[in-house]
Design an enzyme around this catalytic site. Sequence first.
Site, PDB file in Angstrom:
ATOM      1  N   ASP A  76       0.698  -1.212  -0.237  1.00 49.52           N
ATOM      2  CA  ASP A  76       0.147   0.148   0.025  1.00 49.52           C
ATOM      3  C   ASP A  76       0.894   1.245   0.122  1.00 49.52           C
ATOM      4  O   ASP A  76       0.555   1.969   0.793  1.00 49.52           O
ATOM      5  CB  ASP A  76      -0.785   0.005   1.108  1.00 49.52           C
ATOM      6  N   LYS A  78       1.738   4.729  -0.865  1.00 56.48           N
ATOM      7  CA  LYS A  78       0.907   5.939  -1.580  1.00 56.48           C
ATOM      8  C   LYS A  78       1.466   7.049  -0.568  1.00 56.48           C
ATOM      9  O   LYS A  78       2.027   6.903   0.553  1.00 56.48           O
ATOM     10  CB  LYS A  78      -0.408   5.754  -1.298  1.00 56.48           C
ATOM     11  N   ASN A  81       1.058   7.392   3.014  1.00 53.36           N
ATOM     12  CA  ASN A  81       1.747   6.261   3.829  1.00 53.36           C
ATOM     13  C   ASN A  81       3.289   6.788   4.217  1.00 53.36           C
ATOM     14  O   ASN A  81       4.287   5.705   4.167  1.00 53.36           O
ATOM     15  CB  ASN A  81       1.810   4.932   3.483  1.00 53.36           C
TER      16      ASN A  81
END
Length: 195
Positions: A76, A78, A81
């Site tokens: 994940d 992105k 993050n």
Amino acid sequence: SGLVAQRLHHPDIVVVHAVGTEGATGWIAMEAVPGGDLARYTGRAKLLPEPVVARVVARVARALEHAHRQGVVHRDIKPANVLVDWGTDTVKLADFGLARSGDTAQTGTGIVPGTPAYMAPEHLAGNLPTARSDLYALGVLLFQLRSGRLPHEAATMGALLKLVATQAAPPLSAVATDVAPAFERLVQRLLAKRP
């Protein structure tokens, strides 16, 4: 997944201190990181200069390299993050909540976890995410931080899936200004359809 994240010790990865459960609710105690995340720099009005983007994302890439050497795929990547604090020169890759060891299946429900706009074509097609899937997402991150848009944008999930599966991303220089040729080649390579 908190236990997976606890195995990762790198200066550019958020430290996970403890994991546990309270009844049916799981919790993770993580290091507090000052500053904010990169999401605030994804709009055209607040784009960072290319050298800053390159420096920050190089640190994220080193953090990913460390995770991948431990057999951990983030799944994940992105802007939300990636935590940054300019005053202390802090860059931290966070939210290993979806992270798995390489030999772990996705989910028992058939749901593909992650953020679709950052997912590699093979991941969206239902294949297990790999280190190369994380690198594709890193390419999306670079594209967005330099252009203020995603390489593939669509009104519906189905249209997005079709674009990611069939259309090459536009050249970064077509949607961003002052893109160094080497930077553009890197982004193009990271966003390749074939892993």
